[in-house]
Write a protein that holds these residues in place. Structure first.
Motif, PDB file in Angstrom:
ATOM      1  N   GLU A  27     -26.318  63.805  -8.912  1.00 51.07           N
ATOM      2  CA  GLU A  27     -25.056  64.549  -8.918  1.00 51.07           C
ATOM      3  C   GLU A  27     -23.844  63.640  -8.792  1.00 51.07           C
ATOM      4  N   GLY A  28     -22.855  63.912  -9.628  1.00 49.41           N
ATOM      5  CA  GLY A  28     -21.580  63.212  -9.568  1.00 49.41           C
ATOM      6  C   GLY A  28     -21.573  61.836 -10.223  1.00 49.41           C
ATOM      7  N   LEU A  29     -22.646  61.464 -10.895  1.00 48.76           N
ATOM      8  CA  LEU A  29     -22.718  60.142 -11.516  1.00 48.76           C
ATOM      9  C   LEU A  29     -22.584  60.233 -13.030  1.00 48.76           C
ATOM     10  N   SER A  30     -22.110  59.164 -13.627  1.00 43.69           N
ATOM     11  CA  SER A  30     -21.983  59.093 -15.083  1.00 43.69           C
ATOM     12  C   SER A  30     -23.341  58.850 -15.723  1.00 43.69           C
ATOM     13  N   GLU A  31     -23.387  58.978 -17.051  1.00 41.96           N
ATOM     14  CA  GLU A  31     -24.623  58.692 -17.781  1.00 41.96           C
ATOM     15  C   GLU A  31     -25.082  57.253 -17.539  1.00 41.96           C
ATOM     16  N   TYR A  32     -24.141  56.335 -17.525  1.00 45.76           N
ATOM     17  CA  TYR A  32     -24.484  54.942 -17.260  1.00 45.76           C
ATOM     18  C   TYR A  32     -25.072  54.796 -15.861  1.00 45.76           C
ATOM     19  N   GLU A  33     -24.428  55.385 -14.866  1.00 47.79           N
ATOM     20  CA  GLU A  33     -24.869  55.210 -13.481  1.00 47.79           C
ATOM     21  C   GLU A  33     -26.259  55.784 -13.231  1.00 47.79           C
ATOM     22  N   VAL A  34     -26.612  56.910 -13.864  1.00 44.24           N
ATOM     23  CA  VAL A  34     -27.949  57.481 -13.626  1.00 44.24           C
ATOM     24  C   VAL A  34     -29.045  56.684 -14.336  1.00 44.24           C
ATOM     25  N   ARG A  35     -28.664  55.854 -15.311  1.00 41.12           N
ATOM     26  CA  ARG A  35     -29.635  55.074 -16.086  1.00 41.12           C
ATOM     27  C   ARG A  35     -29.665  53.597 -15.697  1.00 41.12           C
ATOM     28  N   ARG A  36     -28.690  53.155 -14.984  1.00 36.00           N
ATOM     29  CA  ARG A  36     -28.491  51.743 -14.678  1.00 36.00           C
ATOM     30  C   ARG A  36     -29.666  51.171 -13.878  1.00 36.00           C
ATOM     31  N   PRO A  37     -30.306  50.107 -14.366  1.00 38.59           N
ATOM     32  CA  PRO A  37     -31.396  49.495 -13.611  1.00 38.59           C
ATOM     33  C   PRO A  37     -30.836  48.679 -12.445  1.00 38.59           C
ATOM     34  N   LEU A  38     -31.339  48.946 -11.239  1.00 36.70           N
ATOM     35  CA  LEU A  38     -30.784  48.285 -10.067  1.00 36.70           C
ATOM     36  C   LEU A  38     -31.791  47.478  -9.259  1.00 36.70           C
ATOM     37  N   THR A  39     -32.968  47.274  -9.812  1.00 31.30           N
ATOM     38  CA  THR A  39     -33.944  46.380  -9.191  1.00 31.30           C
ATOM     39  C   THR A  39     -34.493  45.484 -10.296  1.00 31.30           C
ATOM     40  N   PRO A  40     -35.130  44.389  -9.935  1.00 25.88           N
ATOM     41  CA  PRO A  40     -35.710  43.521 -10.964  1.00 25.88           C
ATOM     42  C   PRO A  40     -36.752  44.221 -11.841  1.00 25.88           C
ATOM     43  N   THR A  41     -37.355  45.312 -11.345  1.00 25.82           N
ATOM     44  CA  THR A  41     -38.331  46.053 -12.148  1.00 25.82           C
ATOM     45  C   THR A  41     -37.694  47.202 -12.921  1.00 25.82           C
ATOM     46  N   GLY A  42     -36.364  47.315 -12.851  1.00 23.90           N
ATOM     47  CA  GLY A  42     -35.659  48.310 -13.656  1.00 23.90           C
ATOM     48  C   GLY A  42     -35.533  49.690 -13.045  1.00 23.90           C
ATOM     49  N   THR A  43     -35.801  49.855 -11.773  1.00 26.71           N
ATOM     50  CA  THR A  43     -35.732  51.182 -11.153  1.00 26.71           C
ATOM     51  C   THR A  43     -34.343  51.785 -11.345  1.00 26.71           C
ATOM     52  N   ASN A  44     -34.337  53.023 -11.833  1.00 25.53           N
ATOM     53  CA  ASN A  44     -33.090  53.739 -12.091  1.00 25.53           C
ATOM     54  C   ASN A  44     -33.304  55.213 -11.786  1.00 25.53           C
ATOM     55  N   LEU A  45     -32.230  55.933 -11.537  1.00 26.88           N
ATOM     56  CA  LEU A  45     -32.325  57.315 -11.070  1.00 26.88           C
ATOM     57  C   LEU A  45     -32.938  58.262 -12.090  1.00 26.88           C
ATOM     58  N   LEU A  46     -32.463  58.245 -13.312  1.00 30.32           N
ATOM     59  CA  LEU A  46     -32.982  59.184 -14.308  1.00 30.32           C
ATOM     60  C   LEU A  46     -34.435  58.858 -14.657  1.00 30.32           C
ATOM     61  N   GLY A  47     -34.779  57.589 -14.658  1.00 30.93           N
ATOM     62  CA  GLY A  47     -36.159  57.198 -14.894  1.00 30.93           C
ATOM     63  C   GLY A  47     -37.096  57.710 -13.813  1.00 30.93           C
ATOM     64  N   LEU A  48     -36.630  57.720 -12.576  1.00 32.16           N
ATOM     65  CA  LEU A  48     -37.455  58.263 -11.493  1.00 32.16           C
ATOM     66  C   LEU A  48     -37.731  59.749 -11.711  1.00 32.16           C
ATOM     67  N   VAL A  49     -36.720  60.492 -12.138  1.00 35.88           N
ATOM     68  CA  VAL A  49     -36.909  61.921 -12.410  1.00 35.88           C
ATOM     69  C   VAL A  49     -37.891  62.107 -13.563  1.00 35.88           C
ATOM     70  N   LYS A  50     -37.725  61.333 -14.614  1.00 37.96           N
ATOM     71  CA  LYS A  50     -38.620  61.425 -15.778  1.00 37.96           C
ATOM     72  C   LYS A  50     -40.060  61.122 -15.369  1.00 37.96           C
ATOM     73  N   HIS A  51     -40.237  60.085 -14.570  1.00 35.88           N
ATOM     74  CA  HIS A  51     -41.573  59.706 -14.107  1.00 35.88           C
ATOM     75  C   HIS A  51     -42.212  60.818 -13.272  1.00 35.88           C
ATOM     76  N   VAL A  52     -41.479  61.346 -12.320  1.00 36.64           N
ATOM     77  CA  VAL A  52     -42.042  62.380 -11.452  1.00 36.64           C
ATOM     78  C   VAL A  52     -42.341  63.649 -12.249  1.00 36.64           C
TER      79      VAL A  52
END
Length: 197
Positions: A27-52
């Motif tokens: 909530e409240g984040l841009s498309e870039y922010e929900v997709r942005r990889p923030l760990t060396p393995t690429g963990t990102n918010l939208l990817g976590l939702v897709k995975h679950v």
């Protein structure tokens, strides 16, 4: 004594809590922010939702002979490695979140239709452990969803500093930014001191 229906309701409540916590992090984040990889393995918010979403569709669908009716190509055996952990530019946030909601409905129908002792088979587990019950899989999915909601909590904090379990129950001390800054500095000093000794 807890009845089967009460136990099922308790388990479902914990699963739903994790689902909602995970989505709240978008909530409240841009498309870039929900997709942005923030760990060396690429963990990102939208990817976590897709995975679950994909994981839940398998465990509370296929395992009990109730396959989710939509194709999930990123979960196929021949899918690109880690394809379930990120969303391409052609997959909108609305697509992924909508899919997750439809998975909930499908999973909830499975939970409603079966007793906790109902059996299923997890074909991707070791043969010695493949035979499972609905209760076991509900516990597995609660652990899975909460684990990734925890990942999302950390990733969201890295995006914009927002933290907490869910809206209205952040489960954090009610303090201001200065308190958190001082707290962080205290922990950093303690870590440095411990590292020297």
């Amino acid at each position: 004594m807890t009845t089967d229906a009460q136990a099922k309701a308790h388990l479902h409540r914990y699963l739903q809590s994790a689902r909602e916590a995970l989505l709240w992090k978008l909530e409240g984040l841009s498309e870039y922010e929900v997709r942005r990889p923030l760990t060396p393995t690429g963990t990102n918010l939208l990817g976590l939702v897709k995975h679950v979403a994909g994981t839940e569709a398998g465990y509370l669908g296929d395992v009990f002979g109730r396959p989710f009716p939509e194709p999930l190509p990123w979960m196929a055996e021949d899918a690109e490695a880690n394809a379930d952990m990120w969303a391409g530019p052609d997959e909108s946030r609305e697509d992924i979140v909508g899919l997750y909601h439809r998975v909930w409905e499908h999973s909830d129908a499975t939970v409603e239709a079966l007793e906790l002792g109902a059996t299923g088979e997890v074909p991707w587990w070791h043969p010695d452990r493949r035979q499972v019950t609905l209760e076991q899989i509900l516990i597995h999915m609660i652990a899975e969803a909460h684990r990734h909601a925890g990942h999302a909590d950390i990733v969201r904090e890295l995006v914009d500093g927002a933290a907490g379990m869910k809206q209205g129950n952040e489960n954090l001390p009610s303090t201001d930014t200065e308190w958190w800054k001082a707290h962080y500095e205290r922990l950093e000093a303690a870590a440095k001191e411990a590292g020297q000794g």
